[in-house]
Design an enzyme around this catalytic site. Structure first.
Site, PDB file in Angstrom:
ATOM      1  NE  ARG A 236      54.069  95.204  42.495  1.00 38.20           N
ATOM      2  CZ  ARG A 236      54.300  93.916  42.304  1.00 38.20           C
ATOM      3  NH1 ARG A 236      54.121  93.065  43.299  1.00 38.20           N
ATOM      4  NH2 ARG A 236      54.712  93.490  41.129  1.00 38.20           N
ATOM      5  CD  GLU A 265      58.752  95.696  48.331  1.00 40.22           C
ATOM      6  OE1 GLU A 265      59.399  95.327  47.314  1.00 40.22           O
ATOM      7  OE2 GLU A 265      57.647  95.229  48.641  1.00 40.22           O
ATOM      8  CG  HIS A 283      58.580  91.766  46.838  1.00 38.14           C
ATOM      9  ND1 HIS A 283      58.295  93.011  46.355  1.00 38.14           N
ATOM     10  CD2 HIS A 283      57.798  90.912  46.102  1.00 38.14           C
ATOM     11  CE1 HIS A 283      57.400  92.944  45.388  1.00 38.14           C
ATOM     12  NE2 HIS A 283      57.081  91.666  45.217  1.00 38.14           N
TER      13      HIS A 283
END
Length: 317
Positions: A236, A265, A283
């Site tokens: 993360r 993000e 991602h």
């Protein structure tokens, strides 16, 4: 038997999963509501299940407005955006999708590791820009050998173990850091994260997110990694102090970074985008047709198992 009459879809999901959900259940998309909080205040009691994803999660205040919910089924393994403790206190089952994405996340970790070490994306840009044709010969420069290198893994859950096994295929020496040693794994446990960073050539981060690991990879760890060390993050974005990482890269205190995740993000700091020794991905660690299909199926299987037995195939607690 736990019949699920109405399901709240917390946000956008992959099309195949959305189709399967809408074909089987009465589903309402919260994202279609101009004022989600007002909608839940008026209609929240109608829903007995929530389907969400690791990226979207479910705000605690939304769960509080859903008094009849019996189960949450999440697409992904990250639970840092899902109010698990609040759900547990209310006896709400929480399902997620572990195991089915281990291979693809591990593959992506190694794609990043190989890319930033051997400079493949940078070399591709070099060729496309006509630099090789203009400068010729050995004009591009050298990369970093991966085979036989030392890999430190931060986190040794299912995916961490899969990444460590990938390292064996490259004849890498592997050590790992977790709060406590993991039973049954063949790799050496390093109690000190800074000592692991000092030892390794590649530091691969695959620990869980959330408050307990926020900025675990900080200035001290990056300094320990050193000017020949590379950071790979497929965990993360919050696990890494992004500002400290940028400073370390700018100062040459680490050799480079391969990043699939970021603190805010989908925003990626401009400073990272301008660095040739940084590889950035949107991602996508688990983003293959096969794995996303398996993850969607696990979401459906969790709901089905809960209806039939009151239990989940993959439960968060």
């Amino acid at each position: 038997m736990h019949t699920l009459n109405r399901i709240l879809q917390a946000g956008k999901l992959v099309p195949a999963l959305e189709q399967a959900l809408h074909a089987r259940y009465s589903v309402h998309r919260l994202a279609d509501e101009p004022d989600p909080a007002a909608f839940l205040a008026e209609h929240g009691a109608q829903f007995d299940a929530v389907v969400t994803s690791a990226a979207i999660g479910l705000p605690a205040q939304h769960l509080a407005a859903l008094p009849s919910v019996k189960v949450i089924s999440s697409f992904g393994v990250g639970l840092d955006k899902v109010p698990v403790e609040e759900a547990k206190a209310r006896g709400i089952a929480v399902g997620y999708t572990p195991d089915v994405l281990n291979d693809c996340v591990a593959d992506t970790a190694f794609a990043l590791l190989l890319d930033v070490a051997r400079r493949t994306a940078e070399a591709d840009r070099f060729v496309r820009a006509g630099q090789w044709a203009r400068l010729g010969g050995n004009s591009f420069g050298l990369g970093r050998k991966v085979s036989g290198a030392r890999m430190g893994v931060v986190g040794m859950g299912r995916i961490g173990q899969t990444i460590a096994r990938r390292g064996l295929g490259f004849d890498m020496e592997v050590r790992y850091h977790t709060r406590r040693p993991v039973a049954g794994v063949p790799w050496a446990h390093e109690p000190s994260l800074t000592e692991l960073a000092t030892w390794c050539d590649f530091l691969v981060v695959i620990t869980s997110g959330g408050p307990s690991t926020r900025h675990l990879i900080n200035e001290e760890v990056l300094n320990a990694l050193g000017p020949r060390g590379f950071l790979i993050n497929v965990a993360r974005g919050t696990v890494v102090d992004e500002a400290a990482l940028i400073r370390a890269l700018q100062d040459g205190r680490i050799a480079g970074a391969g990043l699939d995740v970021f603190e805010n993000e989908p925003q990626v700091p401009e400073a990272l985008l301008g660095m040739d020794n940084v590889v950035v991905l949107p991602h996508i660690a688990s983003a293959t047709h096969e794995t996303r299909q398996a993850m969607g199926q696990r979401v459906m299987d969790n709901l089905d198992a809960f209806e039939r037995t009151g239990q989940l195939i993959s439960a968060a607690y």
